[in-house]
Design an enzyme around this catalytic site. Structure first.
Site: not given
Ligand code: G3P
Length: 214
Positions: A83
């Site tokens: 990533k």
């Molecule tokens: O895969 C990306 C994710 O983990 C981000 O999620 O909820 O931190 O915006 P969030």
């Protein structure tokens, strides 16, 4: 549609595998920090546990550092996807890694042209963060829809991972517009299987069954 699980928690991944709902895993530094364990051993465990692609994020911000990390991460298993953040250095990195046959997932995407640039660089996956876009009162899923159109216009094979999913509705929208993959937190994965009318219906069936036997 493939379901990835967005977590670094081993128990959640195991439960998801039992349900047959883990086609892959995505992690990031925040998710790994929540585990309060040595991140290196956690990522090794995840790579060994999961058959499908496992996204592991680089920490460096310069291309040389990212490439060094990526080459090391890719030795952990054939299912490792590196990533890389959507930055200029990240795009340089994706180009190099794709020439070396290392799979990449370009993360922190917030507009469709970023996805186009990542695809042109040879990214295996792009990850638009739809929940974070919704958080600022814009329409996250529009990014996914536009990216699907762009990829189809030009025949890119880069797959879209709908990321930053917060609710079952996000999964429904992603599936309706034909996104390749949704990466789903475990709590949302469980919510997808639930409906209050299912619970009420089951309770009624069991009660009526008991009445037959009385
Ligand atoms: O895969 C990306 C994710 O983990 C981000 O999620 O909820 O931190 O915006 P969030």
């Amino acid at each position: 549609m493939n379901f990835f699980i967005d977590t670094a928690n081993i128990e959640e991944i195991k439960k998801g595998i039992e349900l047959g709902l883990v086609d892959g895993v995505t992690t990031n530094p925040t998710l790994l920090s929540k585990e309060k364990k040595d991140p290196e051993s956690t990522i090794k465990e995840i790579v060994a546990l999961v058959e499908g692609p496992v996204s592991l994020e680089v920490i460096s911000t310069d291309s040389k550092g990212m490439c060094d990390e990526a080459r090391k991460l890719s030795t952990l298993g054939p299912n490792v996807v590196v990533k890389v953040p959507m930055t200029e250095e990240g795009i340089k990195t994706v180009r190099i890694l794709s020439q070396e046959g290392i799979k990449t997932n370009v993360t922190l995407i917030f507009q469709p042209v970023q996805s186009l640039i990542a695809a042109k660089a040879g990214a295996t996956y792009v990850s638009p963060f739809i929940g974070r876009i919704d958080d600022i009162s814009a329409r996250g899923m529009d990014i996914v829809e536009d990216t699907l159109t762009i990829f189809s216009n030009y025949g890119f094979e880069t797959e879209i991972i709908v990321a930053s999913i917060r609710s079952p509705l996000h999964v429904l929208q992603a599936a309706t517009i034909g996104a390749d993959i949704a990466t789903i937190p475990f709590n949302v994965l469980r919510q997808l299987m639930n409906h209050p009318l299912t619970d009420i219906g089951l309770e009624r069936f069991l009660k009526d069954w008991d009445n037959i036997k009385k």
